[in-house]
Design a protein around this motif. Structure first.
Motif, mmCIF file in Angstrom:
data_model
loop_
_atom_site.group_PDB
_atom_site.id
_atom_site.type_symbol
_atom_site.label_atom_id
_atom_site.label_comp_id
_atom_site.label_asym_id
_atom_site.label_seq_id
_atom_site.Cartn_x
_atom_site.Cartn_y
_atom_site.Cartn_z
ATOM 1 N N LEU A 22 47.513 16.683 -35.139
ATOM 2 C CA LEU A 22 47.666 15.332 -34.580
ATOM 3 C C LEU A 22 46.344 14.788 -34.051
ATOM 4 C CD1 LEU A 22 51.092 15.727 -32.743
ATOM 5 C CD2 LEU A 22 50.625 14.457 -34.863
ATOM 6 N N PHE A 23 45.587 15.623 -33.363
ATOM 7 C CA PHE A 23 44.291 15.186 -32.856
ATOM 8 C C PHE A 23 43.364 14.800 -34.007
ATOM 9 C CE2 PHE A 23 39.855 15.977 -31.858
ATOM 10 C CZ PHE A 23 39.686 15.181 -30.735
ATOM 11 N N SER A 24 43.288 15.663 -35.009
ATOM 12 C CA SER A 24 42.396 15.393 -36.138
ATOM 13 C C SER A 24 42.817 14.138 -36.893
ATOM 14 C CB SER A 24 42.377 16.585 -37.096
ATOM 15 O OG SER A 24 41.828 17.690 -36.454
ATOM 16 N N ALA A 25 44.121 13.983 -37.089
ATOM 17 C CA ALA A 25 44.609 12.807 -37.811
ATOM 18 C C ALA A 25 44.325 11.525 -37.035
ATOM 19 C CB ALA A 25 46.101 12.942 -38.088
ATOM 20 N N ALA A 26 44.588 11.537 -35.734
ATOM 21 C CA ALA A 26 44.428 10.322 -34.938
ATOM 22 C C ALA A 26 42.970 10.005 -34.636
ATOM 23 C CB ALA A 26 45.212 10.460 -33.627
ATOM 24 N N VAL A 27 42.244 10.993 -34.131
ATOM 25 C CA VAL A 27 40.885 10.726 -33.662
ATOM 26 C C VAL A 27 39.860 10.787 -34.797
ATOM 27 C CG1 VAL A 27 39.056 11.549 -32.121
ATOM 28 C CG2 VAL A 27 41.426 11.533 -31.340
ATOM 29 N N MET A 28 39.914 11.866 -35.552
ATOM 30 C CA MET A 28 38.861 12.055 -36.552
ATOM 31 C C MET A 28 39.106 11.238 -37.818
ATOM 32 S SD MET A 28 38.026 16.086 -36.038
ATOM 33 C CE MET A 28 36.470 16.024 -36.919
#
Length: 162
Positions: A97-103
């Motif tokens: 989720l972090f990678s999808a949203a932020v990165m």
């Protein structure tokens, strides 16, 4: 799927090896032009910075693939059985989720904005959007690897008696 994953892993490894070679050659040329020829090259410092960005961000994806990031197994190492597997899956899901949203999402917005504004680097004249492409690319890799780890955790969970 395993063959495709092996190709992606090998491609990432090769890309990082080539980037590391390029930065070594670039910095060596910078030292030679500065101290031997006494006329520093005008582009080497900026190129080294861009290469370092790509190495650092793609290297993070490679380290994630190898599970070499510090602390990813801090909690699960102390647990056993079903609890460890559930926590492990939650951890991989949070990474996804972090990678999808932020990165990926945030990185793509950054790339598109800098390309739209036609922002270019001072010495090389490279569009900065191309430099920032490392962020969403690495994010996509981390998302892919997170899904692989989740699938492996579910597969491991299915094979163990409860």
């Amino acid at each position: 799927m395993k063959n495709a994953l092996k190709i992606i892993d090998a491609s990432l490894y090769l890309a990082l090896a080539l980037l590391m070679t390029a930065i070594v050659l670039d910095v060596s040329w910078q030292v030679i032009t500065r101290f031997v020829m006494t006329k520093p090259s005008s582009f080497t410092e900026e190129l080294a910075g861009f290469l370092l960005i790509w190495i650092g961000i793609l290297g993070a994806a490679y380290a994630f693939r190898l599970k070499a990031h510090l602390g990813l197994d801090l909690v699960t190492a102390k647990l056993t059985g079903r609890r460890a597997q559930v926590i492990e899956i939650i951890g991989w899901a949070v990474c996804f989720l972090f990678s999808a949203a932020v990165m990926v999402y945030g990185g793509l917005r950054l790339v598109l904005l800098t390309l739209e504004l036609n922002q270019v680097s001072a010495a090389l004249g490279v569009k900065m959007g191309y430099v920032y492409c490392a962020v969403p690319l690495s994010g996509l890799l981390i998302c892919l690897y997170s899904l692989v780890f989740i699938a492996e955790a579910f597969g491991h969970r299915q094979s163990q008696p409860t």
